[in-house]
Structures are given as C-alpha cells and as structure tokens.
Design an enzyme around this catalytic site. Structure first.
Site, PDB file in Angstrom:
ATOM      1  N   PRO A   1       1.021  -0.971  -0.252  1.00 55.85           N
ATOM      2  CA  PRO A   1       0.108  -0.085  -0.165  1.00 55.85           C
ATOM      3  C   PRO A   1       0.956   1.378  -0.171  1.00 55.85           C
ATOM      4  O   PRO A   1       1.639   2.098   0.874  1.00 55.85           O
ATOM      5  CB  PRO A   1      -1.042  -0.108   1.119  1.00 55.85           C
ATOM      6  CG  PRO A   1      -0.729  -1.579   1.700  1.00 55.85           C
ATOM      7  CD  PRO A   1       0.475  -2.498   1.318  1.00 55.85           C
ATOM      8  N   GLU A   2       0.450   1.936  -0.764  1.00 57.31           N
ATOM      9  CA  GLU A   2       0.733   3.574  -1.360  1.00 57.31           C
ATOM     10  C   GLU A   2      -0.103   4.555  -0.853  1.00 57.31           C
ATOM     11  O   GLU A   2      -1.122   3.539  -1.432  1.00 57.31           O
ATOM     12  CB  GLU A   2       2.603   3.357  -2.413  1.00 57.31           C
ATOM     13  CG  GLU A   2       3.534   2.785  -2.040  1.00 57.31           C
ATOM     14  CD  GLU A   2       4.401   3.042  -3.644  1.00 57.31           C
ATOM     15  OE1 GLU A   2       4.357   3.748  -4.442  1.00 57.31           O
ATOM     16  OE2 GLU A   2       5.319   1.818  -3.900  1.00 57.31           O
TER      17      GLU A   2
ATOM     18  N   LYS B   1       0.727   7.262   4.102  1.00 58.21           N
ATOM     19  CA  LYS B   1       0.565   5.918   3.965  1.00 58.21           C
ATOM     20  C   LYS B   1      -0.619   5.887   5.417  1.00 58.21           C
ATOM     21  O   LYS B   1      -0.916   4.632   5.831  1.00 58.21           O
ATOM     22  CB  LYS B   1       1.252   5.431   3.667  1.00 58.21           C
ATOM     23  CG  LYS B   1       1.452   5.617   2.478  1.00 58.21           C
ATOM     24  CD  LYS B   1       3.284   4.381   2.333  1.00 58.21           C
ATOM     25  CE  LYS B   1       4.080   5.700   1.366  1.00 58.21           C
ATOM     26  NZ  LYS B   1       5.483   4.995   1.232  1.00 58.21           N
TER      27      LYS B   1
ATOM     28  N   HIS C   1      -4.282 -14.878   8.057  1.00 58.16           N
ATOM     29  CA  HIS C   1      -4.063 -13.535   8.640  1.00 58.16           C
ATOM     30  C   HIS C   1      -4.669 -12.666   9.086  1.00 58.16           C
ATOM     31  O   HIS C   1      -3.937 -11.807   9.348  1.00 58.16           O
ATOM     32  CB  HIS C   1      -2.885 -13.461   6.754  1.00 58.16           C
ATOM     33  CG  HIS C   1      -1.780 -14.306   6.590  1.00 58.16           C
ATOM     34  ND1 HIS C   1      -1.639 -15.331   7.194  1.00 58.16           N
ATOM     35  CD2 HIS C   1      -1.645 -14.412   5.112  1.00 58.16           C
ATOM     36  CE1 HIS C   1      -0.382 -16.431   6.354  1.00 58.16           C
ATOM     37  NE2 HIS C   1      -0.412 -15.592   5.389  1.00 58.16           N
TER      38      HIS C   1
ATOM     39  N   ARG D   1       2.267 -10.619   6.357  1.00 56.35           N
ATOM     40  CA  ARG D   1       3.960 -10.298   7.115  1.00 56.35           C
ATOM     41  C   ARG D   1       3.766  -9.974   8.452  1.00 56.35           C
ATOM     42  O   ARG D   1       5.438  -9.324   9.450  1.00 56.35           O
ATOM     43  CB  ARG D   1       4.960  -9.474   6.034  1.00 56.35           C
ATOM     44  CG  ARG D   1       5.648 -10.093   5.546  1.00 56.35           C
ATOM     45  CD  ARG D   1       6.318  -9.544   3.619  1.00 56.35           C
ATOM     46  NE  ARG D   1       7.120  -8.793   4.539  1.00 56.35           N
ATOM     47  CZ  ARG D   1       8.136  -8.285   3.927  1.00 56.35           C
ATOM     48  NH1 ARG D   1       8.352  -7.739   2.425  1.00 56.35           N
ATOM     49  NH2 ARG D   1       9.396  -8.066   4.086  1.00 56.35           N
TER      50      ARG D   1
ATOM     51  N   ARG E   1      16.481  -1.434  -1.995  1.00 52.98           N
ATOM     52  CA  ARG E   1      15.524  -1.510  -2.820  1.00 52.98           C
ATOM     53  C   ARG E   1      15.328  -1.703  -4.299  1.00 52.98           C
ATOM     54  O   ARG E   1      16.345  -0.932  -4.997  1.00 52.98           O
ATOM     55  CB  ARG E   1      13.946  -0.626  -2.305  1.00 52.98           C
ATOM     56  CG  ARG E   1      14.258   0.697  -1.729  1.00 52.98           C
ATOM     57  CD  ARG E   1      13.340   1.389  -1.176  1.00 52.98           C
ATOM     58  NE  ARG E   1      12.320   0.144  -0.786  1.00 52.98           N
ATOM     59  CZ  ARG E   1      12.102  -0.680   0.411  1.00 52.98           C
ATOM     60  NH1 ARG E   1      12.574  -0.214   1.842  1.00 52.98           N
ATOM     61  NH2 ARG E   1      11.471  -1.338   0.795  1.00 52.98           N
TER      62      ARG E   1
END
Length: 259
Positions: free
Chosen positions: A2-3, A52, A86, A104, A249
């Site tokens: 998510p950006e 965000k 999750h 995560r 990155r």
DNA sequence: CGAACGACCTGTTCGC
DNA sequence: TGCGAACAGGTCGTTC
C-alpha cells in the site's frame, strides 16, 4: 504494497461504508498488537488519510490510526463470512466488520488523541509545488528517488510509484536531490500528480496481493511503464530497462531515457 | 547531520 | 523433487 493510491482507495471506500456507523468493538487477533480501548459504542465522524496512514475519527475525540506497511490489507465483510487467513485485528460494526489481513505482521494499529501531528508534511495530491521541492532538495545530497520516498518531506510515495514518477519525468534515480533543476522538479511534480491521480482512479496497483476494501484487484498494474520491467525493452527507446538496488530497494530505470 | 544498513515478519520464487 | 537462500511493497533504530 500500500502506497498513497492504495491507501486513498481504502480511505474513500471506508468513508462510504462506515461513516456515521457505530463501532461495536475492536478485536485484536495478533498478540503482537496492543489492545485499543475507548472505541466501543462510538460512531465514526470522519475517515481520512495522511501519507500512508489511515485515520478513523470517533465522536469522543479519539482517532483509530492504522498503517498497512508492506502487506497489510483491509477487507469489509457485511455478513457472516469465514475469518481470512492472516487476520490481525477487526473493527466490528452492526452492519459488518473491517478485517485487517497482513501476512508479514508489519501493519500497526493505535488509538490516538484528536490532535494528530501537525508537522509540515506535503501531500503529493494536494500541495507539492516544484519550487518547494527544489527549495528542500537544494541542500540534500541523497538520491532523488530516496528523497521522493522520504515520508518526512512528501508523504505517500513508495518504491513502485517513485520508479514510475522518475521514469515519466526522465530523471535518473541516482541523481542527488541537490542536482535536480527547477525545470526537472516541474516535470517530477507533473508526473507525480498524473500518475498518482490515475492510480487512484484505477484503485491502486495489484502486483501480487493488493486488493481494495471489497476484495477487488486494482488496475494500475496494467499502466506500469518501468516497475517490474527490468531486462525488458524501454517503451520509449526500446533499449533494455535495468534493475539495480538503490537504498536497499529494487529500482527499475532506463539508463538512456533517464538523465 | 546525513547516509547506509539491519531489524521487524512471513510467503514466494529462484538456483543448485 | 527438495531445500535453503534471496527477495518482496514500508518504516524505524543504530551505527559510521
């Protein structure tokens, strides 16, 4: 992933679904997260995004603050449906529930006061003029891509959109921020607005597991020009797109088109 | 102070 | 096929 466009999508969809609704309770599923209180019986007076971060404002001057980090998602369930794999926490309403899904476990949930940070952070969809970028970047030596992704300066741009913006603006990611001219910042500003607005209209980029509040994929993955295209020909000059690491990155760029 | 890097986590993909 | 290593969208704290 998510950006800004993904969080903005959730923000708008949440507004439609939960504005004015009463929270029954907030249930923490992942013990890594701290319990939050003071939400029961409160109604939602507003939903907003800051960079965000997602904010759900309550009628008792408290605010539920969420950040989805890398793999967080929110899913609306309006009738009895199985708890997804999750699931990390849920916000239950009379009419349904919001489930946070996050493999995560990086996503965060906190309860804050009404007085959220007032630090001067620029939102690329609002006010982020080129002359301001030039002024802030003038004495920064870090790569322009890292500059764009620094949430303390401009809030909301992540790895995917940073690559796309610099490609469209024809600026090489490794350029020091202080070396970027006003003319170039103007191209960056224009590219940022165009790309992020289009990505919002597409409800985000679903490369692997991003889904909107209703479980639907976004569409912007079909619009990507460089991200994920390492080793393939540049859509402008047909030479090969490179993929290298910058600030840890993966960074895709065209060494010919981006100066 | 700025920049680089590891840590936080788990799932997926890649190479041997 | 099987297994371990490398890698993934974001941030934060530490170190140099």
């Amino acid at each position: 992933m998510p950006e800004l466009p993904e969080v903005e999508t959730l923000c708008m969809q949440l507004g439609e679904v939960i504005f004015g609704r009463v929270i029954r309770n907030i249930e923490i599923i992942d013990p890594k997260l701290q319990p939050v209180s003071e939400a029961e019986g409160r109604y939602v007076s507003a939903v907003s995004r800051r960079g965000k971060f997602l904010h759900i404002f309550l009628d008792n001057d408290r605010t539920v603050v969420m950040h989805l980090r890398m793999t967080g998602r929110l899913l609306w369930q309006d009738r009895h449906q199985d708890m997804p794999r999750h699931a990390r926490f849920l916000i239950a309403f009379e009419e349904g529930r919001i489930v946070c899904i996050d493999p995560r476990r990086f996503a965060t949930l906190t309860m804050e006061g009404a007085e959220l940070g007032t630090a001067l952070i620029h939102d690329p969809l609002q006010e982020c003029p080129a002359h301001l970028l030039e002024e802030i970047g003038r004495n920064r030596k870090l790569p322009v891509k890292s500059f764009l992704m620094d949430q303390r300066i401009i809030a909301g741009i992540g790895n995917i959109y940073a690559c796309e913006i610099l490609y469209e603006a024809s600026v090489a990611p490794w350029r020091k921020a202080c070396s970027v001219s006003l003319r170039e910042w103007e191209r960056v500003e224009a590219a940022t607005k165009r790309i992020l607005e289009k990505a919002v209209a597409c409800r985000g980029t679903s490369i692997s597991d991003w889904r909107d509040l209703f479980g639907r994929k976004g569409e912007y993955q079909h619009e990507l020009k460089v991200y994920g295209r390492g080793g393939r020909p540049c859509l402008r000059c047909r030479r090969v797109i490179l993929r290298e690491r910058l600030g840890g990155r993966g960074t895709c760029y065209c060494p010919h088109c981006q100066k």
